[in-house]
Design a protein around this motif. Sequence first.
Motif, PDB file in Angstrom:
ATOM      1  N   LEU A 127     -27.133 -22.839 -13.146  1.00 59.65           N
ATOM      2  CA  LEU A 127     -26.741 -22.177 -11.909  1.00 59.65           C
ATOM      3  C   LEU A 127     -27.860 -22.295 -10.889  1.00 59.65           C
ATOM      4  CD1 LEU A 127     -25.109 -18.808 -13.072  1.00 59.65           C
ATOM      5  CD2 LEU A 127     -23.968 -20.936 -12.461  1.00 59.65           C
ATOM      6  N   SER A 128     -27.508 -22.119  -9.635  1.00 58.07           N
ATOM      7  CA  SER A 128     -28.530 -21.995  -8.606  1.00 58.07           C
ATOM      8  C   SER A 128     -29.313 -20.709  -8.840  1.00 58.07           C
ATOM      9  CB  SER A 128     -27.882 -21.966  -7.216  1.00 58.07           C
ATOM     10  OG  SER A 128     -27.173 -23.160  -6.965  1.00 58.07           O
ATOM     11  N   HIS A 129     -30.456 -20.597  -8.199  1.00 56.45           N
ATOM     12  CA  HIS A 129     -31.277 -19.394  -8.369  1.00 56.45           C
ATOM     13  C   HIS A 129     -30.463 -18.141  -8.037  1.00 56.45           C
ATOM     14  CE1 HIS A 129     -35.406 -17.550  -8.482  1.00 56.45           C
ATOM     15  NE2 HIS A 129     -34.728 -16.582  -7.898  1.00 56.45           N
ATOM     16  N   HIS A 130     -29.710 -18.192  -6.942  1.00 59.15           N
ATOM     17  CA  HIS A 130     -28.843 -17.078  -6.547  1.00 59.15           C
ATOM     18  C   HIS A 130     -27.382 -17.528  -6.589  1.00 59.15           C
ATOM     19  CE1 HIS A 130     -32.337 -14.857  -5.191  1.00 59.15           C
ATOM     20  NE2 HIS A 130     -32.659 -15.815  -4.352  1.00 59.15           N
ATOM     21  N   THR A 131     -26.555 -16.740  -7.245  1.00 58.24           N
ATOM     22  CA  THR A 131     -25.110 -16.987  -7.261  1.00 58.24           C
ATOM     23  C   THR A 131     -24.395 -15.672  -6.986  1.00 58.24           C
ATOM     24  OG1 THR A 131     -25.292 -18.796  -8.874  1.00 58.24           O
ATOM     25  CG2 THR A 131     -23.135 -17.745  -8.644  1.00 58.24           C
ATOM     26  N   VAL A 132     -23.438 -15.697  -6.075  1.00 58.51           N
ATOM     27  CA  VAL A 132     -22.636 -14.511  -5.778  1.00 58.51           C
ATOM     28  C   VAL A 132     -21.170 -14.851  -5.998  1.00 58.51           C
ATOM     29  CG1 VAL A 132     -22.015 -12.762  -4.084  1.00 58.51           C
ATOM     30  CG2 VAL A 132     -24.318 -13.735  -4.059  1.00 58.51           C
ATOM     31  N   LEU A 133     -20.518 -14.076  -6.855  1.00 57.76           N
ATOM     32  CA  LEU A 133     -19.098 -14.268  -7.150  1.00 57.76           C
ATOM     33  C   LEU A 133     -18.314 -13.157  -6.456  1.00 57.76           C
ATOM     34  CD1 LEU A 133     -19.410 -14.994 -10.992  1.00 57.76           C
ATOM     35  CD2 LEU A 133     -19.408 -16.646  -9.104  1.00 57.76           C
ATOM     36  N   PHE A 134     -17.542 -13.526  -5.447  1.00 55.64           N
ATOM     37  CA  PHE A 134     -16.797 -12.536  -4.676  1.00 55.64           C
ATOM     38  C   PHE A 134     -15.409 -12.314  -5.268  1.00 55.64           C
ATOM     39  CE2 PHE A 134     -19.907 -13.983  -1.543  1.00 55.64           C
ATOM     40  CZ  PHE A 134     -20.323 -12.775  -0.996  1.00 55.64           C
ATOM     41  N   PRO A 135     -14.897 -11.089  -5.174  1.00 56.24           N
ATOM     42  CA  PRO A 135     -13.538 -10.800  -5.649  1.00 56.24           C
ATOM     43  C   PRO A 135     -12.511 -11.214  -4.602  1.00 56.24           C
ATOM     44  CG  PRO A 135     -14.504  -8.810  -4.765  1.00 56.24           C
ATOM     45  CD  PRO A 135     -15.562  -9.874  -4.660  1.00 56.24           C
ATOM     46  N   ALA A 136     -11.250 -11.166  -4.987  1.00 54.31           N
ATOM     47  CA  ALA A 136     -10.176 -11.507  -4.046  1.00 54.31           C
ATOM     48  C   ALA A 136     -10.081 -10.472  -2.933  1.00 54.31           C
ATOM     49  CB  ALA A 136      -8.847 -11.616  -4.792  1.00 54.31           C
ATOM     50  N   ASN A 137     -10.303  -9.198  -3.277  1.00 53.81           N
ATOM     51  CA  ASN A 137     -10.207  -8.124  -2.288  1.00 53.81           C
ATOM     52  C   ASN A 137     -11.574  -7.451  -2.157  1.00 53.81           C
ATOM     53  OD1 ASN A 137      -9.628  -5.950  -0.658  1.00 53.81           O
ATOM     54  ND2 ASN A 137      -7.781  -5.335  -1.770  1.00 53.81           N
TER      55      ASN A 137
END
Length: 300
Positions: A127-137
């Motif tokens: 993975l990249s150093h920072h990863t953000v997984l956003f929800p659908a809502n």
Amino acid sequence: APAVLSSIAFVEEAFGAWHISGGIGKLAQAVHQRALDLGVIFHLNSPVTEISHNSQSVTGVVLASGQSIDAEVVVANADASIIYSSLIKDDLRILKGPRKALSKADPSLAGFSLLLGLKPAPGTPLLSHHTVLFPANYDSEFDEIFTQKKPVQEPTIYICAPNDPAMVRMPEHESWFVLVNAPPHSQSGNGWDWSNREFASDYANKIISRIESRGIPIRERLEVLEIRTPADLERTVSAPGGSIYGTSSNGAQSAFLRARNRSPLKGLYCVGGSAHPGGGLPLVGISAEIVANAIGRKRT
């Protein structure tokens, strides 16, 4: 706020993002060693139960052991609400102002975090150093935290996965920090009771499942799993409700409700996320610099 926050992307693109080899704990170790080199004496595992004082100034601190230590200057990095409501026990007139301001201030949101140690998985890209997984809502997350005051069912998930050999015990292993926003810990109805370890374990598994649903394998690689809830933060570092940024920055008046670095009680200085200029490691560092300079000017 969006315009201001967009500067973060510019700074990272223009100047790069910096990482301390070995993790952020190395910064604390370096500061500790520098202090030792300058002759500072540390009393570790010595909780302070009271800041002693007269009507105008501090006179020292009292430890949980009952020992009193005399001091003309006290620098307190506890949450300001604890400093003014618990550590200073008397009803001093000169402290009415900061106590009134702090009574109007809200703690920041809390955080539920996972510390993961992962073994290598051939064919799995880093993975990249920072990863953000956003929800659908995304909006529902804020409603659940601030209105319903319950753990988010589909949270935004932040993953910090440094490609740093100094942070793993064996080559090609990985160490991740996973964080989701959470309501504060409370057993009085003004938040969520995070003291239930079974619930915390189930919630951690739910977060891992959501990460894996994005095609990022974890369970088959998992060697270490540590769970830290808002209740853990409150218990270990005395952060009210497990607040991760000290005092909340929401609202036009929030900056004016934070504790001043120089207390009206002479000789007392406040640092940390609940004091000026606010929460987050860079601002907390600036807070410490302000206090150090103020004490230095006083003594010259």
